[in-house]
Design a protein around this motif. Structure first.
Motif, PDB file in Angstrom:
ATOM      1  N   ALA A  15     -33.172 -21.638 -67.936  1.00 49.15           N
ATOM      2  CA  ALA A  15     -32.335 -21.436 -69.120  1.00 49.15           C
ATOM      3  C   ALA A  15     -33.068 -20.608 -70.168  1.00 49.15           C
ATOM      4  CB  ALA A  15     -31.916 -22.782 -69.707  1.00 49.15           C
ATOM      5  N   LEU A  16     -34.350 -20.887 -70.349  1.00 46.47           N
ATOM      6  CA  LEU A  16     -35.142 -20.110 -71.314  1.00 46.47           C
ATOM      7  C   LEU A  16     -35.374 -18.688 -70.799  1.00 46.47           C
ATOM      8  CD1 LEU A  16     -37.746 -22.782 -72.495  1.00 46.47           C
ATOM      9  CD2 LEU A  16     -35.615 -22.074 -73.605  1.00 46.47           C
ATOM     10  N   ASP A  19     -32.266 -16.862 -71.543  1.00 44.37           N
ATOM     11  CA  ASP A  19     -32.230 -16.532 -72.964  1.00 44.37           C
ATOM     12  C   ASP A  19     -33.131 -15.339 -73.270  1.00 44.37           C
ATOM     13  OD1 ASP A  19     -30.592 -17.476 -74.887  1.00 44.37           O
ATOM     14  OD2 ASP A  19     -31.837 -19.155 -75.506  1.00 44.37           O
ATOM     15  N   ALA A 192     -27.516 -17.381 -78.316  1.00 44.37           N
ATOM     16  CA  ALA A 192     -28.568 -18.349 -77.973  1.00 44.37           C
ATOM     17  C   ALA A 192     -27.988 -19.722 -77.675  1.00 44.37           C
ATOM     18  CB  ALA A 192     -29.587 -18.450 -79.119  1.00 44.37           C
ATOM     19  N   SER A 195     -27.414 -20.973 -73.801  1.00 45.92           N
ATOM     20  CA  SER A 195     -28.489 -21.674 -73.094  1.00 45.92           C
ATOM     21  C   SER A 195     -28.689 -23.081 -73.628  1.00 45.92           C
ATOM     22  CB  SER A 195     -29.800 -20.884 -73.213  1.00 45.92           C
ATOM     23  OG  SER A 195     -29.737 -19.707 -72.437  1.00 45.92           O
ATOM     24  N   MET A 196     -28.467 -23.267 -74.930  1.00 46.42           N
ATOM     25  CA  MET A 196     -28.543 -24.617 -75.493  1.00 46.42           C
ATOM     26  C   MET A 196     -27.526 -25.525 -74.815  1.00 46.42           C
ATOM     27  SD  MET A 196     -28.865 -23.892 -79.583  1.00 46.42           S
ATOM     28  CE  MET A 196     -29.860 -22.544 -80.217  1.00 46.42           C
ATOM     29  N   VAL A 220     -34.533 -28.281 -78.072  1.00 47.25           N
ATOM     30  CA  VAL A 220     -33.748 -27.328 -77.278  1.00 47.25           C
ATOM     31  C   VAL A 220     -33.328 -26.153 -78.153  1.00 47.25           C
ATOM     32  CG1 VAL A 220     -31.589 -26.999 -75.994  1.00 47.25           C
ATOM     33  CG2 VAL A 220     -32.939 -29.084 -75.671  1.00 47.25           C
ATOM     34  N   LYS A 221     -32.880 -26.446 -79.371  1.00 41.48           N
ATOM     35  CA  LYS A 221     -32.472 -25.383 -80.287  1.00 41.48           C
ATOM     36  C   LYS A 221     -33.631 -24.433 -80.573  1.00 41.48           C
ATOM     37  CE  LYS A 221     -30.102 -26.438 -83.932  1.00 41.48           C
ATOM     38  NZ  LYS A 221     -29.660 -27.116 -85.177  1.00 41.48           N
ATOM     39  N   CYS A 224     -34.746 -22.341 -77.333  1.00 45.34           N
ATOM     40  CA  CYS A 224     -33.799 -21.273 -77.003  1.00 45.34           C
ATOM     41  C   CYS A 224     -33.844 -20.152 -78.045  1.00 45.34           C
ATOM     42  CB  CYS A 224     -32.388 -21.832 -76.902  1.00 45.34           C
ATOM     43  SG  CYS A 224     -32.119 -22.894 -75.463  1.00 45.34           S
TER      44      CYS A 224
END
Length: 335
Positions: A15-16, A19, A192, A195-196, A220-221, A224
């Protein structure tokens, strides 16, 4: 570490990575106009975009919650589904970036999530009402951007009709610094969050977060936001070339009008009560540039390039859906 824990780590990493790739893939959206008109040097433009992307990404979580619940129900999500979706979106972004095609990361992740979930359970798993709203936003936002870009450019042309072109260009080069920063902020606040939302779904699937709590945790916020900001700092020069010059030869007043109209559309979709919808910054900016160019004259827009981009837009969701289904089928054999 258990298999479930290892897969969660893989999901967060992918996920990162998505991003980060989204950041350099979509850098062009925020800075292409200001670089092409020389309002900002490439280095300064990238620094400005990455900074405001980071700030924007920490602004709200509405779009993240939409991604977490409106494509497929969180109770049907597994780590394999999320991994397959991310692999599909990452692969598509890398291919289109390499070819210099400004395709949509939003379309890619929506297509990836849908394809992987359907491969696991079937079409009944899709949240048709929520998915319909997301697809409508993705389809209509560039059209609204085109109309708004045309309108704003016409208004500016009337206001400065009798001003000296050199003075107008000089003034709007300064205004483009503001408009580029505003667009970068809005890009971060919308993109962004995708992905979060994905990581939130993975946390729910792992039993680490309740299905009724869709807001992403603070870590997480921040993760990302930082990943997208670093990706933006890496730049995406092939797509910048396409966005900044191949659609329409921009002057500073045109660049300002395109950035402003794009920002209004993205901000409205992100924070307007009852919406919180993911939109494609790539599509919105492209539509705005076409609208601004049409305000000068329709023939000023290179419609051949626009047609190539439209084809890429149309094939993104079907392609990423099929690719994600393939990835899920492979993953399901091992897990």
């Amino acid at each position: 570490m258990t298999n479930l824990g290892m897969m969660l780590v893989v999901v967060v990493f992918l996920a990162l990575a998505f991003d980060y790739i989204n950041g350099f893939h979509d850098t062009a959206n925020a800075i292409a106009t200001s670089v092409s008109t020389r309002a900002l040097t490439p280095k300064r433009a990238v620094i400005l975009a990455s900074t405001f992307n980071l700030i924007g990404a920490l602004y709200s979580t509405g779009v993240a919650q939409t991604i977490a619940k409106d494509i497929i129900s969180p109770k049907f999500v597994t780590q394999e589904v999320v991994i397959a979706a991310l692999l599909s979106a990452i692969a598509w972004n890398l291919v289109t970036w390499y070819m210099g095609i400004p395709s949509s990361s939003s379309h890619a992740i929506v297509g990836g999530m849908s394809g992987a979930a359907v491969a696991r359970i079937g079409f009944g798993v899709l949240q048709w009402e929520g998915l319909g709203k997301i697809l409508a936003a993705l389809v209509f936002s560039p059209i609204i951007g085109m109309i708004l870009g045309f309108t704003i450019m016409k208004i500016l042309a009337l206001i400065f009709a009798h001003a000296a072109p050199s003075r107008v260009n000089h003034g709007f080069k300064k205004m483009q610094i503001f408009s580029a920063g505003l667009l970068a902020f809005n890009h971060g606040s919308n993109d962004a969050q995708k992905s979060m939302g994905i990581i939130t779904m993975a946390l729910i699937a792992a039993g680490l977060q309740s299905q009724t709590v869709l807001a992403p945790p603070l870590w997480v916020k921040f993760a990302c936001a930082l990943a997208m900001s670093l990706g933006t700092a890496a730049g995406g020069w092939k797509i910048i070339h396409t966005m900044g010059g191949k659609i329409f030869k921009l002057e500073p007043i045109n660049g300002f009008a395109a950035d402003l109209s794009s920002s209004i559309v993205i901000w409205s979709a992100t924070v307007f009560p009852g919406l919180h919808l993911p939109v494609s910054t790539t599509h919105v900016v492209s539509g705005s540039i076409m609208g601004v160019g049409s305000a000068k004259r329709v023939s000023a827009v290179r419609w051949g390039v626009a047609q190539q981009m439209l084809v890429a837009w149309l094939v993104t969701i079907p392609s990423t859906s099929l690719l994600a289904a393939l990835f899920y089928t492979i993953l399901s054999r091992f897990f």
